[in-house]
Design an enzyme around this catalytic site. Structure first.
Site, PDB file in Angstrom:
ATOM      1  N   ASP A  75      -2.836  -1.333   1.234  1.00  0.00           N
ATOM      2  CA  ASP A  75      -1.561  -0.783   0.769  1.00  0.00           C
ATOM      3  C   ASP A  75      -0.704  -1.934   0.240  1.00  0.00           C
ATOM      4  O   ASP A  75      -0.180  -2.737   0.995  1.00  0.00           O
ATOM      5  CB  ASP A  75      -0.856  -0.082   1.931  1.00  0.00           C
ATOM      6  N   HIS A  94      -2.075   2.921  -0.439  1.00  0.00           N
ATOM      7  CA  HIS A  94      -0.959   3.575   0.229  1.00  0.00           C
ATOM      8  C   HIS A  94      -1.274   5.021   0.581  1.00  0.00           C
ATOM      9  O   HIS A  94      -0.835   5.522   1.628  1.00  0.00           O
ATOM     10  CB  HIS A  94       0.270   3.507  -0.683  1.00  0.00           C
ATOM     11  N   ASP A  95      -2.010   5.709  -0.265  1.00  0.00           N
ATOM     12  CA  ASP A  95      -2.321   7.123  -0.040  1.00  0.00           C
ATOM     13  C   ASP A  95      -3.247   7.359   1.139  1.00  0.00           C
ATOM     14  O   ASP A  95      -3.534   8.511   1.473  1.00  0.00           O
ATOM     15  CB  ASP A  95      -2.946   7.735  -1.302  1.00  0.00           C
ATOM     16  N   SER A 112       5.253   6.816   4.550  1.00  0.00           N
ATOM     17  CA  SER A 112       5.939   6.428   3.326  1.00  0.00           C
ATOM     18  C   SER A 112       7.445   6.715   3.452  1.00  0.00           C
ATOM     19  O   SER A 112       8.073   6.240   4.391  1.00  0.00           O
ATOM     20  CB  SER A 112       5.309   7.157   2.129  1.00  0.00           C
ATOM     21  N   ARG A 141       5.484   9.881 -12.988  1.00  0.00           N
ATOM     22  CA  ARG A 141       4.483  10.150 -11.957  1.00  0.00           C
ATOM     23  C   ARG A 141       3.254   9.272 -12.137  1.00  0.00           C
ATOM     24  O   ARG A 141       2.697   8.762 -11.150  1.00  0.00           O
ATOM     25  CB  ARG A 141       4.084  11.626 -12.020  1.00  0.00           C
TER      26      ARG A 141
END
Length: 379
Positions: A324, A357-358, A155, A224
Site C-alpha cells: 500500500d 491499498h485495495d 481507508s 476515478r
C-alpha cells in the site's frame, strides 16, 4: 438518552432518518436538519452493548453487506460482515451509515436544500471527517446506543475510526483501523486535487449547478481513473495486465492501433473503472469528500501532538499492507507510536498482499483472522 429504536434480525435492513440537529461544523456554522441513510445487520443486545459501527471509504456507502440498489453488486464488505463472518452479525449489531457529504441518502450536495427546494450543489457547507463522525454520533443517539463495542474502518473509514476514538473516547470500546492514516501527505492531496480539477474542468460541471441527468461524467471518470491507480500496486498491475494489448474484433490477439484508443489492457481497465463509477456517484459529492480527507489531520486537531488525540479508554488495532503506497506502513507506525505514548492498549500488524491499498476490500484470510481475533474478545 432516547429509548433504543427497534431492531430486528432482518439482514441488510435499510433505514433513513432525518434528525433535527443542529450539527455544528468545523468550518463554521451548522447544518439542520441532518439526513442520514444507514443499514443495520443483526440485533441489539438487551444491554445495548454489542454494537459495531463500520465506517466506509471515499466511494463506499451504507450497503456494506447487502446488494447495492443501483448496481445490484454485492455489498462492499460482504465477505467480512455477516452471520459467522469475522464481524459476526449473529453476535453483533452492525451499523453502517452513509457519510455526511455523500450521495447515497445522507445530507450532501446532491440532497435538497430545505431553504430552496433544490439540490444543495456547491452551496452545501464544506465538511470534515470529524463532522462526519459527529453526524454518526447523532444517529447513535437516535438509536439509543451510548457506547460502541467497536468502530471499524478501512481507508477513509479508518480515519473515521480514529476520529471517533479521539472525539468520543468514552463511547468507543475498541477501534480497528485498516490501511489508513492520521493525515494526508502532500502526494495524497496532489492526487485528490488532480481529480477535483478534472471534475471542475468538465463543461457540464457548470460551477456545480449541473442537471443530474447530464452530470460532468467525463471529468468524474478521469478523477476515478487517477484515484484508482493509487489503490493498486505496481506488482499487482504488472501481474494482471503487464504490457499486454487489448483484443479487438478485428484483432483478437491485440495489436497497436497507432492511435489513441485503449491499446493496452490496463488502459481499457481504467476506462471501465471510470465509466462504471459515474453511474453510481455524484460529482459534487466527490469534491466534498476528497476535500474532507485532505483536511483531516488528527494531530493538528489536538494541538499538534498526535498522542494527545488518544485516551487509554479505547483499545486499538492497526493493520497495514506492505504494497500500500497510498497509506504506507510508515503511516500506521506513526499512529502506533502516538498510541503507545498515550498509553492506549494497541496491537499492530503489517500484512503481505500484492493488491496494494485495495487489499482490505479483497479476499484476505490473514486480515479475516486479525479482525476475528480482535473483535472476538474484550469488546
Amino acid at each position: 438518552m432516547a429509548a433504543a429504536a427497534p431492531f430486528d434480525q432482518r439482514f441488510g435492513l435499510d433505514r433513513r432518518v432525518v434528525l433535527p440537529g443542529p450539527l455544528a461544523l468545523d468550518g463554521g456554522g451548522s447544518l439542520a436538519p441532518v439526513e442520514i441513510a444507514y443499514e443495520t445487520y443483526g440485533a441489539l443486545a438487551p444491554g445495548a452493548d454489542n454494537a459495531i459501527l463500520v465506517c466506509h471509504a471515499l466511494t463506499g456507502d451504507q450497503h456494506v453487506a447487502s446488494p447495492h440498489p443501483r448496481t445490484g453488486k454485492p455489498g462492499w464488505w460482504e465477505r467480512m460482515v455477516g452471520p459467522g463472518r469475522p464481524i459476526d452479525t449473529d453476535r453483533r449489531l452492525v451499523i453502517c451509515a452513509n457519510v455526511l457529504g455523500s450521495c447515497m441518502g445522507s445530507s450532501g450536495p446532491a440532497t435538497t436544500d430545505p431553504a430552496t427546494g433544490r439540490p444543495w450543489g456547491m452551496a452545501f457547507p464544506v465538511i470534515t471527517v470529524r463532522d462526519m463522525v459527529r453526524a454518526q454520533a447523532l444517529l447513535l443517539d437516535h438509536l439509543g446506543i451510548g457506547r460502541l463495542a467497536a468502530v471499524v474502518g478501512g481507508s477513509m473509514g479508518g480515519m473515521q475510526a480514529l476520529s471517533w476514538a479521539a472525539t468520543f473516547p468514552a463511547r468507543v470500546g475498541a477501534a480497528l483501523v485498516i490501511a489508513s492514516t492520521a493525515r494526508h501527505s502532500a502526494q495524497n492531496i496532489a492526487f485528490h486535487e488532480l481529480g477535483r480539477q478534472a471534475v471542475m474542468a468538465d463543461p457540464r460541471w457548470k460551477g456545480g449547478d449541473y442537471d443530474a441527468a447530464e452530470p460532468p461524467a467525463a471529468g468524474l471518470a478521469v478523477a476515478r481513473m487517477a484515484a484508482h491507480i493509487t489503490y493498486l500496486s505496481e506488482a499487482g498491475l504488472t501481474e494482471k495486465f503487464g504490457r499486454r494489448l487489448q483484443a479487438r474484433p478485428d484483432s483478437p490477439d491485440g495489436a497497436k492501433s497507432f492511435g489513441f484508443d485503449a491499446d493496452f489492457q490496463v488502459e481499457s481497465y481504467l476506462r471501465h473503472q471510470g465509466l462504471s463509477f459515474v453511474d453510481r456517484f455524484d460529482a459534487n459529492a466527490y469534491l466534498y469528500i476528497t476535500r474532507a480527507m485532505d483536511y483531516f489531520d488528527l494531530a493538528e486537531e489536538h494541538g499538534g501532538r498526535l498522542a494527545d488525540a488518544f485516551s487509554p479508554a479505547t483499545r486499538f488495532c492497526l493493520v497495514s499492507f506492505d504494497t500500500d503506497w497510498l497509506y504506507p506502513t510508515a503511516d500506521a507506525r506513526a499512529i502506533v507510536h502516538a498510541l503507545n505514548a498515550a498509553g492506549a492498549p494497541t496491537s499492530f500488524v503489517e500484512l503481505s498482499s500484492p493488491y496494494g491499498h485495495d487489499a482490505f476490500l479483497l479476499e484476505s484470510p490473514a486480515l479475516d483472522r486479525v479482525v476475528r481475533g480482535f473483535l472476538g474478545t474484550g469488546t
